[in-house]
Design an enzyme around this catalytic site. Structure first.
Site, PDB file in Angstrom:
ATOM      1  N   HIS A  42       1.966   7.639 -12.542  1.00 50.92           N
ATOM      2  CA  HIS A  42       1.743   6.686 -11.463  1.00 50.92           C
ATOM      3  C   HIS A  42       0.342   6.092 -11.613  1.00 50.92           C
ATOM      4  O   HIS A  42      -0.519   6.669 -12.264  1.00 50.92           O
ATOM      5  CB  HIS A  42       1.752   7.375 -10.088  1.00 50.92           C
ATOM      6  CG  HIS A  42       2.911   8.271  -9.817  1.00 50.92           C
ATOM      7  ND1 HIS A  42       3.919   7.925  -8.936  1.00 50.92           N
ATOM      8  CD2 HIS A  42       3.216   9.526 -10.249  1.00 50.92           C
ATOM      9  CE1 HIS A  42       4.797   8.920  -8.855  1.00 50.92           C
ATOM     10  NE2 HIS A  42       4.390   9.899  -9.648  1.00 50.92           N
ATOM     11  N   TYR A  43       0.091   4.945 -10.960  1.00 50.65           N
ATOM     12  CA  TYR A  43      -1.292   4.615 -10.632  1.00 50.65           C
ATOM     13  C   TYR A  43      -1.463   4.810  -9.140  1.00 50.65           C
ATOM     14  O   TYR A  43      -0.502   4.755  -8.368  1.00 50.65           O
ATOM     15  CB  TYR A  43      -1.721   3.233 -11.099  1.00 50.65           C
ATOM     16  CG  TYR A  43      -0.991   2.022 -10.554  1.00 50.65           C
ATOM     17  CD1 TYR A  43      -0.723   1.850  -9.198  1.00 50.65           C
ATOM     18  CD2 TYR A  43      -0.608   1.000 -11.419  1.00 50.65           C
ATOM     19  CE1 TYR A  43      -0.078   0.730  -8.722  1.00 50.65           C
ATOM     20  CE2 TYR A  43       0.040  -0.136 -10.950  1.00 50.65           C
ATOM     21  CZ  TYR A  43       0.293  -0.264  -9.598  1.00 50.65           C
ATOM     22  OH  TYR A  43       0.931  -1.383  -9.128  1.00 50.65           O
ATOM     23  N   THR A  44      -2.723   5.040  -8.729  1.00 47.60           N
ATOM     24  CA  THR A  44      -2.968   5.361  -7.322  1.00 47.60           C
ATOM     25  C   THR A  44      -2.807   4.144  -6.414  1.00 47.60           C
ATOM     26  O   THR A  44      -2.403   4.280  -5.260  1.00 47.60           O
ATOM     27  CB  THR A  44      -4.380   5.944  -7.150  1.00 47.60           C
ATOM     28  OG1 THR A  44      -5.337   5.042  -7.727  1.00 47.60           O
ATOM     29  CG2 THR A  44      -4.480   7.310  -7.820  1.00 47.60           C
TER      30      THR A  44
ATOM     31  N   GLU B  63      -1.033  11.219 -11.092  1.00 43.31           N
ATOM     32  CA  GLU B  63      -1.596   9.998 -10.524  1.00 43.31           C
ATOM     33  C   GLU B  63      -2.826   9.608 -11.345  1.00 43.31           C
ATOM     34  O   GLU B  63      -3.750  10.409 -11.524  1.00 43.31           O
ATOM     35  CB  GLU B  63      -2.012  10.213  -9.066  1.00 43.31           C
ATOM     36  CG  GLU B  63      -0.845  10.368  -8.102  1.00 43.31           C
ATOM     37  CD  GLU B  63      -0.279   9.023  -7.650  1.00 43.31           C
ATOM     38  OE1 GLU B  63      -0.817   7.981  -8.070  1.00 43.31           O
ATOM     39  OE2 GLU B  63       0.688   9.037  -6.869  1.00 43.31           O
TER      40      GLU B  63
ATOM     41  N   HIS C  15       6.716   5.614 -12.773  1.00 43.35           N
ATOM     42  CA  HIS C  15       7.350   5.574 -11.450  1.00 43.35           C
ATOM     43  C   HIS C  15       8.327   4.401 -11.367  1.00 43.35           C
ATOM     44  O   HIS C  15       9.389   4.489 -10.737  1.00 43.35           O
ATOM     45  CB  HIS C  15       6.263   5.456 -10.381  1.00 43.35           C
ATOM     46  CG  HIS C  15       6.691   5.918  -9.031  1.00 43.35           C
ATOM     47  ND1 HIS C  15       5.872   5.848  -7.928  1.00 43.35           N
ATOM     48  CD2 HIS C  15       7.857   6.464  -8.577  1.00 43.35           C
ATOM     49  CE1 HIS C  15       6.513   6.322  -6.868  1.00 43.35           C
ATOM     50  NE2 HIS C  15       7.712   6.693  -7.231  1.00 43.35           N
TER      51      HIS C  15
ATOM     52  N   ASP D  42       4.417   0.914 -10.600  1.00 45.13           N
ATOM     53  CA  ASP D  42       3.381   1.659 -11.311  1.00 45.13           C
ATOM     54  C   ASP D  42       3.979   2.546 -12.416  1.00 45.13           C
ATOM     55  O   ASP D  42       5.145   2.941 -12.309  1.00 45.13           O
ATOM     56  CB  ASP D  42       2.555   2.509 -10.327  1.00 45.13           C
ATOM     57  CG  ASP D  42       3.396   3.456  -9.475  1.00 45.13           C
ATOM     58  OD1 ASP D  42       4.384   3.002  -8.873  1.00 45.13           O
ATOM     59  OD2 ASP D  42       3.066   4.643  -9.426  1.00 45.13           O
TER      60      ASP D  42
END
Length: 258
Positions: free
Chosen positions: A34-36, A99, A141, A151
Site C-alpha cells: 500500500h501507500y499511506t 504500508e 492494494h 495504491d
C-alpha cells in the site's frame, strides 16, 4: 512500549491494538503493498496505531528506510478491506500488509525514495523467506480491490522489486497498432480477456461483455503491469503483457500454496 519482538531483523516495534487472529486454515500467502496516502509518515504511523481508526498493517516503511512493525506476522492486521484474489475474500487472513509512506494523490504522486525502496525490498525478501510467498502473490492494494483502491500507484517501482527477486513482472509490451477492446464490446475476444484476468487472480466474471467491471479491472492491471497508460482500454500492448505474465508464471495459478 514495544509489545513483541519483531519478525523482521532491524525493524522497530510500535504495537497497534488493531488486529485479530487469522481465520482457521489461513496463513500468510500474499504480500500486500500500500501507500499511506497521508501527508506525513508520523501521522500515518499514529493513525495505524490508533484504536479509533480500526485499521493497521503489519509494517510501515518510512521514507528514510526505517521499518516499523505494528502487528505480528502470525496475526491478522486490518489493511485490505473489501477485497478478493483468486476467489478468496478474506485477504487480511491471507496476507501480510506493508504500508509504504507516500502521500500519493495528495502531492501529485511523488516518487518513492531509493532508500525506502531498498528497505521495502529487504523486508519483502525476509517475508518471502519466512513464509514461502510465491512471486505472483506479491500484490498491490489496487490488484485486490480494483476501483476502490489505487495504491501503491503508478509510480511504485514493481520492476525494481522483481529484479531483486520480489514479485512477478515482465517488461510491458510496446505500443503497436491494432484493435483495442473497450467498453461496449462483446464477443469471444472479450471473454478471452476476462478469462485471462481471472486466471491471473483478478475478481472478474467472464460474461463476454466489456462492462464497467471489466474496465475497472483492466485499469488495475495496467496500474501494476503497464503504468505508462492507465485508461481501462485493453489495447494490444495491454493484452500482450497479460499473455506474457500468464506464460511466465512460476507456478500454476488457481491453487493455494501447500
Amino acid at each position: 512500549m514495544s509489545g513483541f519482538a519483531p519478525d523482521q531483523p532491524g525493524a522497530m516495534v510500535r504495537a497497534s491494538p488493531n488486529f485479530g487472529p487469522r481465520r482457521e486454515g489461513f496463513r500468510p500467502e500474499i504480500i500486500l503493498l500500500h501507500y499511506t496516502g497521508m501527508t506525513t509518515g508520523a501521522g500515518a504511523e499514529d493513525w495505524l496505531c490508533n484504536p479509533a481508526s480500526e485499521v493497521s498493517s503489519h509494517y510501515l516503511v518510512h521514507e528514510d528506510g526505517r521499518i516499523v512493525q505494528m502487528v505480528r506476522e502470525s496475526d491478522r492486521a486490518w489493511h485490505a478491506g473489501q477485497s478478493s484474489w483468486r476467489g478468496v475474500t478474506d485477504i487480511n487472513s491471507q496476507s501480510i500488509g506493508i504500508e509504504v509512506v507516500n502521500p500519493g494523490p495528495l502531492a501529485g504522486h511523488p516518487p518513492f525514495p531509493p532508500r525506502q525502496i531498498a528497505a521495502v525490498i529487504s523486508l519483502c525478501q525476509g517475508i518471502v523467506a519466512r513464509h514461502r510467498i510465491r512471486p505472483e502473490m506479491v500484490l498491490g492494494h489496487s490488484d485486490v480491490a480494483p476501483g476502490r483502491k489505487i495504491d501503491p500507484g503508478e509510480r511504485f517501482p514493481w520492476r525494481a522489486l522483481a529484479r531483486a527477486g520480489v514479485g512477478h513482472f515482465v517488461a510491458p509490451a510496446r505500443h503497436r497498432r491494432g484493435a483495442a477492446l473497450q467498453p461496449g464490446d462483446e464477443g469471444q475476444e472479450v471473454t478471452r480477456l476476462q478469462a485471462m484476468l481471472a486466471s491471473y487472480g483478478y475478481g472478474l466474471e467472464t460474461g463476454g461483455t466489456y462492462d464497467g467491471a471489466t474496465k475497472t479491472v483492466v485499469s488495475a492491471f495496467q496500474l501494476h503491469f503497464r503504468p505508462k497508460k492507465v485508461d481501462g482500454i485493453a489495447d494490444p500492448a495491454t493484452r500482450e503483457t497479460l499473455q506474457r505474465l500468464l506464460a511466465a508464471l512460476p507456478s500454476r495459478v488457481g491453487e493455494r500454496a501447500a
